[in-house]
Design a protein around this motif. Structure first.
Motif, short mmCIF file in Angstrom:
data_model
loop_
_atom_site.label_atom_id
_atom_site.label_comp_id
_atom_site.label_asym_id
_atom_site.label_seq_id
_atom_site.Cartn_x
_atom_site.Cartn_y
_atom_site.Cartn_z
N CYS A 98 -16.45 51.14 104.26
CA CYS A 98 -17.92 50.77 103.93
C CYS A 98 -18.86 51.91 103.86
O CYS A 98 -18.92 52.62 104.80
CB CYS A 98 -18.41 49.66 105.08
SG CYS A 98 -19.98 49.09 105.09
N ILE A 99 -19.89 51.76 102.88
CA ILE A 99 -20.75 52.80 102.93
C ILE A 99 -22.26 52.12 103.35
O ILE A 99 -23.20 52.81 103.27
CB ILE A 99 -20.86 53.53 101.27
CG1 ILE A 99 -21.16 52.13 100.52
CG2 ILE A 99 -19.76 54.08 101.06
CD1 ILE A 99 -21.31 52.87 98.98
N CYS A 145 -24.25 49.60 102.53
CA CYS A 145 -25.32 49.54 101.54
C CYS A 145 -26.08 48.16 101.74
O CYS A 145 -27.15 47.93 101.26
CB CYS A 145 -24.62 49.58 100.18
SG CYS A 145 -23.74 48.02 99.90
N SER A 146 -25.45 47.32 102.62
CA SER A 146 -25.69 45.97 102.78
C SER A 146 -25.94 44.87 101.63
O SER A 146 -26.27 43.95 101.94
CB SER A 146 -27.15 46.01 103.35
OG SER A 146 -28.40 46.33 102.62
N CYS A 161 -23.45 43.09 100.67
CA CYS A 161 -22.79 41.89 101.01
C CYS A 161 -23.48 41.11 101.96
O CYS A 161 -23.52 39.73 101.96
CB CYS A 161 -21.42 42.31 101.83
SG CYS A 161 -21.77 43.43 103.26
N CYS A 204 -19.60 44.11 96.60
CA CYS A 204 -19.31 45.36 97.36
C CYS A 204 -19.04 46.25 96.67
O CYS A 204 -18.10 46.45 95.70
CB CYS A 204 -18.12 45.19 98.24
SG CYS A 204 -17.81 46.86 99.11
S1 SF4 Z 1 -21.13 45.74 100.23
FE1 SF4 Z 1 -21.01 45.47 102.63
S2 SF4 Z 1 -18.96 45.90 102.96
FE2 SF4 Z 1 -19.35 46.78 100.93
S3 SF4 Z 1 -20.18 48.89 101.32
FE3 SF4 Z 1 -21.92 47.60 101.21
S4 SF4 Z 1 -22.10 47.23 103.29
FE4 SF4 Z 1 -20.15 47.93 103.34
#
Ligand code: SF4
Lengths: 491, 251
Positions: free
Chosen positions: A328-329, A331-332, A334, A388
């Motif tokens: 996970c990076i 990024c939010s 999800c 994601c």
């Molecule tokens: S979408 Fe969610 S799980 Fe995927 S990188 Fe972003 S925060 Fe992490």
């Protein structure tokens, strides 16, 4: 030298810190669902950012290839995480920085507190600090008589509101403008009493408050989005510029970072710097990307410390299916597409990591039994996987963690749960067509429950959770199986 | 082609009219379907609730029942999703490499209704007639596990007499999620409330989808609110023809 025994996860300790709530997910969600203002704030904010993200993602025709590249780099990095970490330590040290290894939150807080105390400072400015939220650093510093000032605008709002973050990227997503104005008026020393809730006025108030902090602070604490192992370079990606102030003005800079955040090379970084802003804020590129490598004489902080935190991460690495959560990076994306997050809000997850990624990461960091309701806080609709940027298969990890929970529960309890008895019985019935046919015929008895209305409006627990708001159809007079036998005979 | 109908445990027990519509539709198109009487359940409920060990015999039973056929067709995106994406993995994780290989081979010839009609039979116009205002909910597993794309919509657009209206925020989950509807009943209900609001905004008389489980959820809410909007499985609409004004199998 490394005190974290990578590759020997059986000995790794579970994570401690702000990773557990005092209520289960369904309990905490009920509180949030009862707050119509919160639901409006969340629905509006996630809806807006969802649309922005979709628009900028569709601008790139190689988006899917970028996601595949991100996924592949992460998988390769995790497979040799110990080597890459050793390289990172070596490069940071060679460039005048100092590396510290922290097994868990307690150890990390002790290291950082001692580093601050050594400078004689009694306050620090902070930026990009999810991981410091995880370890509860502000509280630990406060106990040592050191004040910690959040400088990210949203985190400042959360801090002044004596609140906890509810979103990875927009920690104050659950607050609206007028609530923010109230908080500022109440908590910000020297604030203009005529402050309105106009966004520009709010930003100006925060800015003059923060400027005073930047100019006085001798020590800064930061998180990191990435660390490039080959040169020992740390990277912070942000939108406001307050981070850059923190990273450049103070004499001492302490960065604390989860061990999973490193990338081996600059070429790898290139992929993530394309994936992150679009997934996160829905921008083509973020306004400020700050990078620093050790110390440079006469320029920026002259004393740099990197604290590498495990706090349960090597235990996650040990799980073949679950380890993908470490890709996970933050990024939010999800969170913003998750229908459960949108209704229940971030606080329902009880951890600094909310939403779909929180539901798979948190129980692994703490041990599944410590957060057993989280893997079930999803309908498995799969929207998180599609969003994601590094293609973490969150639904499959959720299903895997549910199985871990069921197995660990069975191993620890002598008596099976009511659910496992029911599931065992159902499996027994369903593994034979004769038994299954018998049971489905008796389901017809349920017709008496709804004889008059043509549907069933109330059932005993646990099915009452369904019938509280939903009807159940009346079982038919004839199952399909019976119909087939009656009309077609044996097949 | 020896085609087997996997009717699913839910349709067998609660929605037999869906299985009957599948039979009527496929026979009308000139195909013979068989209903292997040994069939029970794909094990998805067990798998998704964490009871993988208990699901293993169900996976084995499913594979034994269906592997002799050329194709298997089911009126459920989520059950087909489970066969395609979970069966082999679970067999392998529990040390059953032999079963995993067989499940994997079976998964390649197991189809959800719209996939079977469009991809295998190569048809989008099945000669249906359904003179009503209808909106379509793409269930999450059809959409994201199977990627059926617009196949159901292409089939629906070819239905004569029908007014097909777009569902706002169609790709949002209805909140069913199997045991989620019980374990997180409040959140599930909040999601359902939004889904129903969107359905009512279309002024459709009928909501359709490719999965009886989601329809049971949406229909359960619509019925409780006494909206008068009914739910029908995609198979029931596609089976309906001009001489038969009620959907096939409805009694
Ligand atoms: S979408 Fe969610 S799980 Fe995927 S990188 Fe972003 S925060 Fe992490």
């Amino acid at each position: 030298m490394s005190q974290v025994f990578l590759g020997m996860p059986a000995h790794s300790s579970p994570g401690v810190g702000a990773l557990r709530g005092d209520q289960t997910f369904p309990q905490a969600a009920r509180t949030a669902l009862a707050d119509p203002q919160l639901r409006r704030n969340l629905g509006h904010a996630t809806g807006t950012i969802r649309a922005k993200r979709l628009a900028v993602v569709s601008e790139l025709d190689d988006w899917e290839q970028l996601r595949l590249a991100g996924q592949a780099i992460k998988a390769a990095t995790m497979a040799r995480l110990d080597d890459h970490l050793a390289r990172l330590e070596q490069e940071v040290t060679a460039r005048g920085g100092t590396v510290h290894w922290a097994r868990d939150a307690v150890e990390a807080n002790r290291i950082i507190t001692e580093l601050v105390q050594a400078t004689g400072a009694d306050e620090v400015v902070k930026v990009k600090s999810m991981v410091t939220q995880e370890i509860g650093l502000n509280e630990a510093l406060e106990q040592a008589g050191i004040a910690a000032w959040e400088t990210d605008l949203a985190e400042l709002i959360v801090q002044l509101g004596h609140d906890t973050p509810s979103h990875i990227l927009v920690p104050a997503i659950h607050r609206n403008r007028s609530e923010i104005r109230e908080i500022f008026l109440r908590e910000m020393p020297g604030v203009d009493p005529d402050l309105t809730d106009e966004p520009r006025r709010l930003a100006m108030a925060a800015r003059s408050h923060l400027r005073r902090k930047f100019l006085s602070a001798k020590v800064a604490v930061s998180g990191a989005n990435f660390a490039v192992a080959e040169t020992g370079t740390l990277v912070v990606v942000e939108s406001e510029g307050n981070g850059r102030m923190c990273l450049t003005l103070p004499d001492t800079l302490i960065t604390v970072m989860g061990i999973e955040k490193l990338v081996p090379t600059w070429t790898d970084l290139e992929v993530f710097l394309q994936l992150l802003p679009r997934s996160s804020t829905g921008e083509r590129m973020n306004p400020y990307t700050s990078m620093w490598t050790g110390v440079s004489p006469g320029d920026g902080p002259q004393d740099f410390h990197l604290v590498l935190l495990d706090n349960g991460r090597t235990a996650v690495l040990a799980d073949e299916v679950g380890r993908e959560a470490l890709h996970c990076i933050r990024c939010s994306a999800c969170l913003n597409v998750c229908p459960v997050y949108e209704r229940a809000g971030g606080h329902a997850y009880g951890s600094v990591y909310p939403g779909p990624i929180g539901a798979v990461l948190t129980p692994q960091l703490t041990g599944v039994e410590q957060n057993a309701s989280l893997p079930y806080a999803s309908t498995l609709c799969g929207a998180c996987f599609d969003a994601c940027p590094v293609r973490i298969d969150i639904p499959s990890i959720l299903v895997h963690l549910r199985a871990r929970h069921v197995e660990e529960y069975a191993a620890e309890h002598r008596l099976p749960s009511a659910e496992s008895l029911a599931m065992g019985a159902a499996a027994w019935v369903m593994s034979s067509a004769r038994r299954f046919g018998f049971v489905t015929r008796t389901a017809r008895l349920g017709r008496v429950l709804g004889r008059r209305r043509g549907r069933i409006r109330s059932l005993p627990p646990p099915a009452s959770a369904w019938t509280a708001t939903r009807d159940v159809p009346l079982p038919p007079t004839e199952t399909f199986r019976e119909w087939w036998l009656r009309t077609r005979g044996e097949s | 082609m020896r085609v087997a109908l996997f009717v699913t445990c839910l349709a067998d027990t609660l929605f037999p009219q869906v299985g009957q519509a599948m039979v009527a539709l496929l026979e009308r198109l000139g195909h013979q379907v068989d209903f292997p009487a040994a069939q029970t359940c794909c094990g998805q409920m067990h798998i998704n609730t964490g009871y993988q060990r208990q699901a293993l015999p169900l996976v084995e039973h499913f594979t034994e029942t269906f592997e002799g056929y050329d194709a298997v067709v089911a009126p459920s995106g989520s059950c087909v999703g489970s066969v395609r994406h979970q069966h082999a993995a679970i067999a392998r994780r529990h040390g059953r490499a032999d079963l995993a290989d067989r499940s994997h081979a079976l998964a390649a010839k197991t189809f959800e209704l719209s996939e079977f009609l469009v991809d295998v039979l190569g048809t989008t116009d099945v000669g249906a007639y359904f003179p009503h205002r209808v909106t379509y909910h793409p269930t999450c597993h059809s959409l994201r596990m199977l990627r059926v794309d617009d196949k159901p919509l292409r089939l629906l657009r070819a239905v004569r007499g029908m007014t097909l209206v777009e569902l706002p925020d169609a790709d949002q989950c209805c909140g069913f999620g199997g045991t989620f509807a019980l374990k997180n009943a409040d959140t599930s209900t909040a999601m359902l409330a939004d889904k129903m609001r969107h359905v009512l905004a279309t002024k459709a008389e009928t909501v359709t989808a490719g999965d009886s489980s989601c329809l049971m959820h949406i229909g359960g809410g619509l019925s409780r609110l006494q909206t008068g909007v009914r739910t029908l499985h995609l198979a029931e609409i596609l089976a309906s023809v001009e001489t038969l004004h009620a959907p096939a199998g409805a009694s």
